[in-house]
Design a protein around this motif. Structure first.
Motif, short mmCIF file in Angstrom:
data_model
loop_
_atom_site.label_atom_id
_atom_site.label_comp_id
_atom_site.label_asym_id
_atom_site.label_seq_id
_atom_site.Cartn_x
_atom_site.Cartn_y
_atom_site.Cartn_z
N VAL A 35 25.07 -16.94 35.69
CA VAL A 35 24.06 -16.08 36.40
C VAL A 35 23.63 -16.81 37.78
CG1 VAL A 35 21.80 -15.08 36.35
CG2 VAL A 35 23.29 -14.97 34.42
N ARG A 36 23.77 -16.09 38.77
CA ARG A 36 23.12 -16.70 40.18
C ARG A 36 22.00 -15.69 40.54
NH1 ARG A 36 27.21 -18.43 44.85
NH2 ARG A 36 27.20 -20.19 43.35
N GLN A 73 15.13 -21.22 35.25
CA GLN A 73 15.00 -22.18 34.01
C GLN A 73 14.13 -21.32 32.90
OE1 GLN A 73 12.68 -25.67 35.20
NE2 GLN A 73 13.20 -26.70 33.43
N ALA A 74 13.18 -20.58 33.23
CA ALA A 74 12.49 -19.96 32.37
C ALA A 74 13.27 -18.82 31.36
CB ALA A 74 11.17 -19.08 32.99
N SER A 75 14.37 -18.42 32.22
CA SER A 75 15.19 -17.39 31.51
C SER A 75 15.87 -17.88 30.20
CB SER A 75 16.12 -16.67 32.44
OG SER A 75 17.27 -17.76 32.62
N GLY A 76 15.95 -19.17 30.19
CA GLY A 76 16.92 -19.60 29.04
C GLY A 76 18.38 -19.92 29.35
N GLN A 77 18.92 -19.44 30.53
CA GLN A 77 20.21 -19.36 30.93
C GLN A 77 20.36 -20.93 31.11
OE1 GLN A 77 22.51 -17.64 30.92
NE2 GLN A 77 23.83 -18.12 32.31
N PRO A 78 21.43 -21.58 30.41
CA PRO A 78 22.06 -23.09 30.48
C PRO A 78 22.09 -23.37 31.81
CG PRO A 78 23.19 -21.70 28.76
CD PRO A 78 22.48 -20.84 29.43
N ALA A 79 21.66 -24.74 32.03
CA ALA A 79 21.77 -25.12 33.47
C ALA A 79 23.32 -25.15 33.97
CB ALA A 79 21.05 -26.39 33.69
N ALA A 82 24.16 -21.46 35.47
CA ALA A 82 23.23 -20.96 36.17
C ALA A 82 23.04 -21.66 37.81
CB ALA A 82 21.77 -21.05 35.68
N SER A 83 22.89 -20.73 38.76
CA SER A 83 22.59 -21.20 40.09
C SER A 83 21.71 -20.35 40.96
CB SER A 83 23.87 -21.41 40.54
OG SER A 83 24.72 -19.93 40.84
#
Length: 141
Positions: A35-36, A73-79, A82-83
């Protein structure tokens, strides 16, 4: 399914994007996708720049990246999946260009309920739907 999901976020209305981000993260989890988050800021030009601090655009970009970082970060998507990125220009042009350059296979965009102005001049969501190089999901609260 969807491996690269782009979510445009209005930095002035980040709460409005939460539902789209949640939707994108849910879809990404199903396929191990990325997810970006993308924020587009307008071009500040002309005489207005004379009244702004010399590093105004850098400050704006830094603040915008911080907002996007907090949202992802709040979404719970692993870093690792994520970007965040920012662009300067017209919202729908920059969203379409980012989707093409990043090779997104889905754009998840929030949209307000249509109003008379939307019918007359169109919305960014409608323009993205028409011109995107990939699938587009429009979500409403």
């Amino acid at each position: 399914m969807f491996r690269k999901i782009l979510v445009p976020v209005d930095p002035g209305e980040t709460d409005f994007a939460v539902h789209a981000i949640e939707t994108a993260v849910g879809l990404a989890r199903q396929s191990g996708g990325e997810v970006r988050l993308l924020a587009v800021t307008p071009v500040v030009g002309g005489y207005v720049t004379e009244f702004l601090p010399p590093d105004f655009e850098d400050q704006l970009e830094s603040q915008t990246r911080d907002k996007l970082g907090a949202l992802i970060q709040a979404s719970g998507q692993p870093a690792s999946h994520a970007s965040v990125t920012t662009r300067i220009g017209s919202v729908y042009h920059e969203v379409v260009d980012e989707a093409a350059e990043w090779k997104a296979d889905l754009i998840v965009v929030s949209s307000h309920r249509p109003s008379m102005a939307t019918y007359l001049i169109g919305s960014n969501a409608a323009k993205i739907v028409r011109h995107a190089p990939c699938s587009v999901m429009v979500v409403r609260d």
